[in-house]
Design a protein around this motif. Structure first.
Motif, PDB file in Angstrom:
ATOM      1  N   SER A  92      91.215 -64.121  73.627  1.00  0.00           N
ATOM      2  CA  SER A  92      89.851 -64.637  73.696  1.00  0.00           C
ATOM      3  C   SER A  92      88.827 -63.506  73.795  1.00  0.00           C
ATOM      4  N   SER A  93      89.057 -62.587  74.721  1.00  0.00           N
ATOM      5  CA  SER A  93      88.099 -61.497  74.904  1.00  0.00           C
ATOM      6  C   SER A  93      88.791 -60.143  74.992  1.00  0.00           C
ATOM      7  N   ASP A  94      90.066 -60.096  74.721  1.00  0.00           N
ATOM      8  CA  ASP A  94      90.822 -58.838  74.772  1.00  0.00           C
ATOM      9  C   ASP A  94      91.735 -58.751  73.564  1.00  0.00           C
ATOM     10  N   TYR A  95      92.294 -57.565  73.368  1.00  0.00           N
ATOM     11  CA  TYR A  95      93.229 -57.402  72.254  1.00  0.00           C
ATOM     12  C   TYR A  95      94.234 -56.313  72.582  1.00  0.00           C
ATOM     13  N   VAL A  96      95.355 -56.325  71.859  1.00  0.00           N
ATOM     14  CA  VAL A  96      96.329 -55.243  71.916  1.00  0.00           C
ATOM     15  C   VAL A  96      96.742 -54.904  70.489  1.00  0.00           C
ATOM     16  N   ALA A  97      97.290 -53.717  70.301  1.00  0.00           N
ATOM     17  CA  ALA A  97      97.784 -53.306  68.989  1.00  0.00           C
ATOM     18  C   ALA A  97      98.963 -52.369  69.174  1.00  0.00           C
ATOM     19  N   GLY A  98      99.916 -52.455  68.263  1.00  0.00           N
ATOM     20  CA  GLY A  98     101.094 -51.596  68.340  1.00  0.00           C
ATOM     21  C   GLY A  98     102.041 -51.862  67.188  1.00  0.00           C
ATOM     22  N   ASP A  99     103.279 -51.421  67.350  1.00  0.00           N
ATOM     23  CA  ASP A  99     104.292 -51.562  66.316  1.00  0.00           C
ATOM     24  C   ASP A  99     105.413 -52.468  66.784  1.00  0.00           C
ATOM     25  N   ALA A 100     105.922 -53.308  65.878  1.00  0.00           N
ATOM     26  CA  ALA A 100     107.055 -54.170  66.190  1.00  0.00           C
ATOM     27  C   ALA A 100     108.318 -53.329  66.333  1.00  0.00           C
ATOM     28  N   SER A 101     109.112 -53.639  67.360  1.00  0.00           N
ATOM     29  CA  SER A 101     110.360 -52.930  67.610  1.00  0.00           C
ATOM     30  C   SER A 101     111.434 -53.924  68.025  1.00  0.00           C
ATOM     31  N   GLN A 118     116.230 -58.101  71.270  1.00  0.00           N
ATOM     32  CA  GLN A 118     114.969 -58.836  71.291  1.00  0.00           C
ATOM     33  C   GLN A 118     113.885 -58.054  70.563  1.00  0.00           C
ATOM     34  N   THR A 119     113.075 -58.772  69.776  1.00  0.00           N
ATOM     35  CA  THR A 119     111.923 -58.148  69.149  1.00  0.00           C
ATOM     36  C   THR A 119     110.758 -58.110  70.137  1.00  0.00           C
ATOM     37  N   LEU A 120     109.968 -57.063  70.050  1.00  0.00           N
ATOM     38  CA  LEU A 120     108.809 -56.900  70.918  1.00  0.00           C
ATOM     39  C   LEU A 120     107.778 -56.042  70.213  1.00  0.00           C
ATOM     40  N   LEU A 121     106.587 -55.974  70.784  1.00  0.00           N
ATOM     41  CA  LEU A 121     105.547 -55.100  70.276  1.00  0.00           C
ATOM     42  C   LEU A 121     105.382 -53.949  71.256  1.00  0.00           C
ATOM     43  N   SER A 122     105.549 -52.726  70.751  1.00  0.00           N
ATOM     44  CA  SER A 122     105.305 -51.530  71.550  1.00  0.00           C
ATOM     45  C   SER A 122     103.830 -51.180  71.379  1.00  0.00           C
ATOM     46  N   VAL A 123     103.051 -51.374  72.438  1.00  0.00           N
ATOM     47  CA  VAL A 123     101.588 -51.363  72.339  1.00  0.00           C
ATOM     48  C   VAL A 123     101.014 -50.000  72.702  1.00  0.00           C
ATOM     49  N   TYR A 124     100.110 -49.487  71.861  1.00  0.00           N
ATOM     50  CA  TYR A 124      99.413 -48.245  72.188  1.00  0.00           C
ATOM     51  C   TYR A 124      97.904 -48.442  72.276  1.00  0.00           C
ATOM     52  N   GLU A 125      97.420 -49.665  72.062  1.00  0.00           N
ATOM     53  CA  GLU A 125      96.022 -49.995  72.304  1.00  0.00           C
ATOM     54  C   GLU A 125      95.976 -51.298  73.095  1.00  0.00           C
ATOM     55  N   SER A 126      95.199 -51.338  74.150  1.00  0.00           N
ATOM     56  CA  SER A 126      95.068 -52.553  74.945  1.00  0.00           C
ATOM     57  C   SER A 126      93.761 -52.523  75.722  1.00  0.00           C
ATOM     58  N   THR A 127      93.063 -53.669  75.733  1.00  0.00           N
ATOM     59  CA  THR A 127      91.834 -53.776  76.537  1.00  0.00           C
ATOM     60  C   THR A 127      92.069 -54.603  77.799  1.00  0.00           C
TER      61      THR A 127
END
Length: 378
Positions: A92-101, A118-127
């Motif tokens: 809604s007011s935040d976001y994350v970004a990264g690569d699927a692993s 298990q698949t997950l997102l390795s995040v290097y950007e997050s608010t």
């Protein structure tokens, strides 16, 4: 899903062995294989499991939560596989970004351990600055998960690693800071209404959709009731209503076109609160008033799915920095016909999140609400 003042609920992830077992049901805490302890915020309003990577946890992502985050380092895990692509998730007011692993996960179950890839997102950007967790455990539907990822629970179902296609949530009694006393419980692959519920569980079926995305149901009306001298009820219908049940939301959000009338039905003035002319006193939050929400596809009174909560159950001190003032019980969703029901409602019940089947094509999802036994109420 929404950023707000309520403390986020997390589940604990820790190191575990690689023993593979079959499990009927799994009671958290959860174990995560990478020789670190992780805490994940469980969120029925989103679908991706993600963990902040080492750089994000230590420096590049703002952290005002007071919790010292532990970063995921794929290079230190011999079982980690980076799949890609780059993906961003807008909340809604935040976001994350990264690569699927992909990496090995493990969950302790009694004296044994269940492990799987298990698949997950390795995040290097997050608010998500104020979330006291290392990432999210998305418990919505894989239809809205990041590319090349599947929700953790649907992965367990599809691999036959759980007995039943449902999970249950008891939030515990403490909603500010649990400390070392962890009373809340998330049960994967089963539910514990026999332990927590007084009576039976009331199930609300989700809205029929081509592909299910979130825990969304038709939303029909809101009824405010007061009973000071005599009982007075006011029912406000919702036009083209839909509601989402979301453990990640820290408030109850109702359609903007009806919020003034809902406040009036419980003896409050929303315009005065919004304009700062009135700060609700906690003494105003009593069981002399209540609000009932009607959900589901119903054509007659007998087919309604109604959830009721009283004023004293919605009291949340600390508004305007004063323990004598309570936060307004409802916020505007800013979207006509849309309601978002978060922890102030959900934690008053034992909830069961039932997919209805293990296979995606056979899903018949529903959300169950059970009245808590006295010993489990806050």
């Amino acid at each position: 899903m929404f950023s707000d003042k309520f403390q986020r609920i997390v589940v604990v992830l820790a190191a575990a062995s690689q023993t593979l077992v079959t499990a009927a049901s799994l009671d958290l805490p959860i174990l995560f294989d990478n020789s670190y302890t992780y805490r994940l915020h469980f969120d029925t309003g989103s679908a991706t499991t993600w963990v902040a990577n080492e750089q994000c946890a230590k420096s590049s992502c703002a952290n005002g939560s007071g919790y010292n985050r532990i970063g995921y380092n794929s290079s230190e895990s011999s079982t980690s596989i980076t799949q890609g692509p780059y993906e961003d998730i807008q909340y809604s007011s935040d976001y994350v970004a990264g690569d699927a692993s992909t990496d090995n996960f493990a969950i302790a179950s009694g004296n044994t351990t269940l492990s799987w890839q298990q698949t997950l997102l390795s995040v290097y950007e997050s608010t998500w600055r104020f979330v006291s967790a290392d990432g999210f455990l998305g418990l919505a539907f894989s239809e809205i998960a990041a590319t090349n990822t599947t929700t953790l629970f649907e992965t367990l179902m599809q691999r036959g690693l759980v007995d039943l296609p449902r999970f249950g949530i008891y939030f515990g009694k403490e909603f500010s800071n649990t400390g070392d006393v962890l009373e809340g419980e998330l049960t994967l692959g089963s539910s514990k209404e026999d332990v927590y519920v007084n009576g039976s569980v009331k199930y609300i079926p989700l809205r029929q959709e081509v592909a299910y995305q979130v825990w969304r149901t038709p939303f029909k009306s809101i009824t405010g009731s007061t009973s000071t001298n005599k009982t007075k009820k006011t029912t406000i219908p919702v036009s083209d209503g839909r509601a989402v049940f979301d453990t990640g939301a820290g408030s109850v959000f109702i359609p903007p076109e009806m919020i003034v009338e809902v406040y009036e039905s419980i003896g409050m003035n929303y315009t005065a609160i919004l304009g700062g002319q009135h700060r609700p006193l906690c003494s105003e939050f009593t069981n002399a008033w209540s609000v009932s929400f009607d959900f589901g596809e119903w054509d007659s009174y007998d087919d309604r799915y109604t959830i009721t909560i009283t004023g004293d159950e919605l009291a949340n001190p600390g508004f305007a920095g004063s323990e004598d003032n309570c936060y307004p019980p409802f916020s505007s969703s800013d979207v006509n016909g849309f309601g978002l029901f978060g922890t102030p409602l959900l934690h008053r019940f034992y909830t069961v999140w039932d997919f209805g089947a293990m296979e995606v094509d056979n899903y018949q999802p529903r959300v169950g609400f059970g009245q808590l036994k006295e010993e489990y109420k806050s």
